[in-house]
Motif scaffolding. Sequence first.
Motif, mmCIF file in Angstrom:
data_model
loop_
_atom_site.group_PDB
_atom_site.id
_atom_site.type_symbol
_atom_site.label_atom_id
_atom_site.label_comp_id
_atom_site.label_asym_id
_atom_site.label_seq_id
_atom_site.Cartn_x
_atom_site.Cartn_y
_atom_site.Cartn_z
ATOM 1 N N VAL A 176 1.146 50.835 -50.048
ATOM 2 C CA VAL A 176 1.505 49.954 -48.882
ATOM 3 C C VAL A 176 0.772 49.413 -48.057
ATOM 4 O O VAL A 176 0.792 48.109 -47.599
ATOM 5 N N MET A 186 -1.059 46.641 -49.351
ATOM 6 C CA MET A 186 -0.266 45.469 -49.459
ATOM 7 C C MET A 186 -0.528 44.357 -48.513
ATOM 8 O O MET A 186 -0.489 43.047 -48.455
ATOM 9 N N GLY A 187 -0.989 45.100 -47.266
ATOM 10 C CA GLY A 187 -1.435 44.244 -45.973
ATOM 11 C C GLY A 187 -2.368 43.210 -46.382
ATOM 12 O O GLY A 187 -2.741 42.075 -45.741
ATOM 13 N N LEU A 188 -3.430 43.383 -47.314
ATOM 14 C CA LEU A 188 -4.471 42.811 -47.838
ATOM 15 C C LEU A 188 -4.287 41.632 -48.997
ATOM 16 O O LEU A 188 -4.818 40.728 -49.219
ATOM 17 N N TYR A 189 -2.899 41.769 -49.372
ATOM 18 C CA TYR A 189 -2.559 40.994 -50.652
ATOM 19 C C TYR A 189 -2.801 39.259 -50.531
ATOM 20 O O TYR A 189 -3.339 38.636 -51.017
ATOM 21 N N GLY A 190 -2.375 39.020 -49.253
ATOM 22 C CA GLY A 190 -2.378 37.548 -48.939
ATOM 23 C C GLY A 190 -3.943 36.996 -48.885
ATOM 24 O O GLY A 190 -4.041 35.980 -49.353
ATOM 25 N N LYS A 196 0.234 41.746 -58.184
ATOM 26 C CA LYS A 196 0.159 42.299 -57.037
ATOM 27 C C LYS A 196 1.081 41.388 -56.069
ATOM 28 O O LYS A 196 1.925 41.872 -55.240
ATOM 29 N N ARG A 249 -0.387 48.934 -42.140
ATOM 30 C CA ARG A 249 -0.438 47.730 -42.861
ATOM 31 C C ARG A 249 -0.695 46.548 -42.252
ATOM 32 O O ARG A 249 -1.558 45.578 -42.793
ATOM 33 N N LEU A 266 2.279 33.808 -48.934
ATOM 34 C CA LEU A 266 2.746 33.713 -50.426
ATOM 35 C C LEU A 266 3.754 32.754 -50.617
ATOM 36 O O LEU A 266 5.171 32.791 -49.809
ATOM 37 N N GLN A 288 -5.102 44.157 -41.714
ATOM 38 C CA GLN A 288 -5.471 42.642 -41.863
ATOM 39 C C GLN A 288 -6.378 42.332 -40.671
ATOM 40 O O GLN A 288 -6.761 41.066 -40.820
ATOM 41 N N GLN A 333 2.364 36.708 -44.962
ATOM 42 C CA GLN A 333 0.968 36.569 -45.497
ATOM 43 C C GLN A 333 0.987 35.066 -46.120
ATOM 44 O O GLN A 333 -0.413 34.909 -46.646
ATOM 45 N N PHE A 361 3.685 51.284 -41.791
ATOM 46 C CA PHE A 361 3.821 49.869 -41.586
ATOM 47 C C PHE A 361 2.771 49.280 -40.643
ATOM 48 O O PHE A 361 2.272 48.134 -40.795
#
Lengths: 271, 378
Positions: A101, A104-108, B154, A156, B171, A160, B169, A153
């Motif tokens: 989780v 996921m903060g870095l997915y963008g 992802k 997360r 997307l 970033q 973010q 959270f």
Amino acid sequence: MAQLHEPHIACHVEDLTVSYRERPVLWDIDLDIPPGVMAAIVGPNGAGKSTLIKAVLGLVTPVAGHVRVFGLPVAKLRRKIAYVPQRQSVDWDFPATVGNVVLMGLYGQLGWLRRPRRKHRARAMAALEQVGMQDYASRPISQLSGGQQQRTFIARALVQEADLLFLDEPMAGVDAVTEAAIVTLLKAQRDAGRTVVVVHHDLQTVSRYFDWLVMLNQRIIAQGPVTEVYTEENLRAAYGGQLALIGSLAASDAQSEAPAAAGSETRSADA
Amino acid sequence: MLNPTLITVIMAATVIGALAGALGTFLVLRGQSLLGEVISHAALPGVVGGFLASGGRDMSAILGGALISGALAGLVVQVLRRGAGVKADAALGTVLSLFFAAGVVLLSIAQLQPGAAGLTVFLFGQAASVLRADLLPMVLVALGVVSVLTLFWKEFQLITFDREAAEVQGLPVVALETLLTVLIAITIVLGLALAGVVLMVAMLIAPAVAARQWVRSLGAMVALAGLFGVISGASGALLSAMGDGVATGPVMVLMAMAVTSLSLLLAPERGVLARWRRQMGARRALRGRQVLAALDGLSRDHRDPEYTSDEAMLDAYLGTNAGPVLSRLQKGGFIRAAAPVAPEIQGRRWELTGAGLERLHGRDSGDGAQGGDRGDDA
């Protein structure tokens, strides 16, 4: 860079109006939050606190108005903004570990087709350490308590390394120790030069936790440094009918300030 | 025994089972099982329409028609919800019935055409109707779906867990959601000849529900659901192909349901039995503590650390026979039987041991308490 509009303000909102179906939720909001403050947004239930944050972040489409973050539209500055939603907004029975989780903060930031690498995992781990959850990295999120969910959270969002943090009721439903830990953490973020904006529900702690205050009840009632804005008159304007309660709150806040602050220090020494 | 037809059937069922399990994971986690049901039932008019338009059993026309009518149904659901303010479940139920009814009417009309007899297999599925020539396109489409799933892994994970976080973010959430739904629709349509419009969605839902019981990560869930899909698909297809004229869909679904039931019952952390055992364990521990506290309290009341309590008194305190609790505690070394005061055999007396006192007053390790307080409501 002639396009910049109010670049010296961390979060600038102008003439913002939001309505759900026919019902207006936010009316003509003008808001300026300077950089480097820890700001609270307070107001009674249904005042539109969460909606304000969501409109700023572009999660809710406003009827009118615009938002600038450090002078730019939010869409152009996504990487500098992190958001901690109310923890009830997701299904915690999702098959993922705490480490997943946070990552996921870095997915963008990672961008399309890129997988997280070792350095990203290290950043996630560092964020978990900041919230004191490093031992839980491989634990399934379905086994977390409410306070642990909240800290996950927050990790997360921290991973970033954003300049502007929005948190929706991070202190709701967590115990006193976790609340103190979260406040310490957020103050450290502010002291590192970041801007922290928190939807807050507890009037008694506002002046202890925050240095900037926005009072909201569909319209902006008042905004500015806490010391100037946290007045009985403003509280009355924001909360209306619950006047008697507010009077006693203001009094009890003044009284409880000294011992409560001492209490929170013992707690953090404990941790 | 393994004739070419049977091999074809097993291969097709394997591909469809794996794909259905993998994509079904996302359907279940996003809480869209009913939407899948609608897409699958709504495919029927498209299947018949494709047949009528192409004038024969042309696979691509039939599957194309199924996709189009499935998508149309999804669109009508959106219009009913957003435009007309109909509640989600009512909108789904209405559209499902509407499209299925239209499909059945079209089917009756199409039956008058020559060569249309084979169309009824799309209702409940018939493995034997899958031709060898269908296999290659089936595999290619499945590979295509899996590659898209891998490429956007992802992103799909994030929109499934936390849609708003994905949006913040930056997307393109709506596009990704549409893409994922299209992949799910393709999977459903691809399996129609095998499992039928009525039951195909069960092949997406059941393996995913079963897999959720055993895993801690999305990747593991997708893989395991795929495996469960293969097991139930292949075994179901084989059984139905061997029995003469048994529709394949129902047999496959029954196999999938068996896997699901076993998983719901037996999974180590989340299974019904494991939960039941945890509850029993917690109740026992509580009983034990009650008895220890009672012994401690009685000896305090009597201001005598050596005080021994009568078993009958403990029975009364617990409101039931304290015997089993006492013998468990004795085995654990937390209490010991005291020498009888009077020479009667029935009235045993008990006292706390040092270990018992420690158990009562000492604090549990932090980790144990953490797991415990969450275990109850999980």
